[in-house]
Enzyme design. Structure first.
Site, PDB file in Angstrom:
ATOM      1  N   HIS A  99       0.850  -1.132  -0.019  1.00 57.73           N
ATOM      2  CA  HIS A  99       0.116   0.084   0.022  1.00 57.73           C
ATOM      3  C   HIS A  99       0.918   1.243   0.153  1.00 57.73           C
ATOM      4  CE1 HIS A  99      -2.806   3.002   1.165  1.00 57.73           C
ATOM      5  NE2 HIS A  99      -3.823   2.024   0.841  1.00 57.73           N
ATOM      6  N   GLU A 148      -4.039   1.821  -6.960  1.00 56.93           N
ATOM      7  CA  GLU A 148      -4.476   2.981  -6.159  1.00 56.93           C
ATOM      8  C   GLU A 148      -3.691   3.909  -6.432  1.00 56.93           C
ATOM      9  OE1 GLU A 148      -7.066   1.111  -2.596  1.00 56.93           O
ATOM     10  OE2 GLU A 148      -4.889   1.533  -2.163  1.00 56.93           O
TER      11      GLU A 148
HETATM   12  P1  PGA Z   1      -9.752   5.702   0.371  1.00 56.23           P
HETATM   13  O1  PGA Z   1      -8.586   4.776   0.510  1.00 56.23           O
HETATM   14  O2  PGA Z   1     -11.000   4.584  -0.097  1.00 56.23           O
HETATM   15  O3  PGA Z   1     -10.206   6.276   1.724  1.00 56.23           O
HETATM   16  O4  PGA Z   1      -9.588   6.476  -0.922  1.00 56.23           O
HETATM   17  C1  PGA Z   1      -8.430   3.622  -0.365  1.00 56.23           C
HETATM   18  C2  PGA Z   1      -6.997   2.847   0.265  1.00 56.23           C
HETATM   19  O5  PGA Z   1      -6.145   3.596   0.531  1.00 56.23           O
HETATM   20  O6  PGA Z   1      -7.173   1.629   0.342  1.00 56.23           O
END
Ligand code: PGA
Length: 222
Positions: A99, A148
């Site tokens: 992440h 992401e």
């Molecule tokens: P968010 O986070 O939905 O708050 O944008 C997603 C993540 O970091 O997995």
């Protein structure tokens, strides 16, 4: 039918009573959850909540699986503060690796993430490997990744469904990934705009997963 994954990433949120309230809400939707086909629901809470949540899910036969948010680089031993793969495997089936918050706040680089991926596999856990763009390196043999973009995480500014689909296509076709999820400001309101994109196989949801009703709406709308 296309298999979909709806994954909640609670990050460093929730106490035991808060997790209980979230689960009680899901219990009130148990029948609706059980009827949902082709969608795998996974929750990744903080490690402190895993044991309680596993017991609750088993006791009530809820259609929810568990994941961890991190895994130790090491097996059991003198590694203060670490939770190893063997310990996690008693509680979860999945683990988030790579992440962007771990990459930036904890300086996790690709070499380390590759080793963590290996540790997960050795413990029969499925890595949910996060990438930040279509050129983020990924270890071999993954089946589940989550795209992401950093600019979309927690900002209320999601990527466009078309661009997210393009990135997913690169991983699905060129890198032979089986499932590519999208994450970053996914909400109950915008999830439908992503769900019909050909190469997107689900969602990794942060903020909007903390509220059980909102997360349930995402599951239904996805
Ligand atoms: P968010 O986070 O939905 O708050 O944008 C997603 C993540 O970091 O997995």
């Amino acid at each position: 039918m296309k298999e979909f994954f709806i994954i909640a990433n609670w990050k460093s949120h929730k106490t035991l009573p808060e997790a209980k309230a979230w689960l009680e809400f899901m219990l009130s939707k148990k029948e609706a959850l059980a009827k949902i086909e082709g969608k795998t629901i996974i929750v990744c809470p903080p490690t402190t909540l895993l044991s309680y949540m596993k017991s609750f899910i088993l006791e009530h036969d809820l259609s929810i699986l568990l994941g961890a948010q991190d895994i130790s680089l090491f097996d059991e031993g003198a590694y203060t503060g670490e939770v190893n793969g063997k310990q996690l495997a008693e509680l979860v089936e999945y683990v988030i690796i790579g992440h962007s918050e771990r990459r930036s706040y904890f300086h996790e680089d690709y070499e380390l993430l590759k080793q963590k991926t290996e540790k997960a596999k050795q413990s029969s856990l499925t890595p949910i490997f996060c990438v930040q763009g279509d050129d983020t390196p990924i270890p071999d043999g993954l089946s589940l990744i989550a795209y992401e973009p950093v600019s979309a995480i927690g900002t209320g500014k999601p990527d466009s469904p078309e661009h997210a689909n393009d990135v997913a296509r690169v991983y699905r076709e060129e890198k032979e990934m089986y499932y590519c999820l999208y994450g970053g400001s996914v909400t109950a309101e915008n999830v439908a705009t992503f769900k019909n994109q050909e190469f997107i196989s689900g969602f990794l949801v942060g903020s909007a997963s903390l509220d059980a009703a909102k997360f349930f709406s995402i599951i239904i709308n996805a």
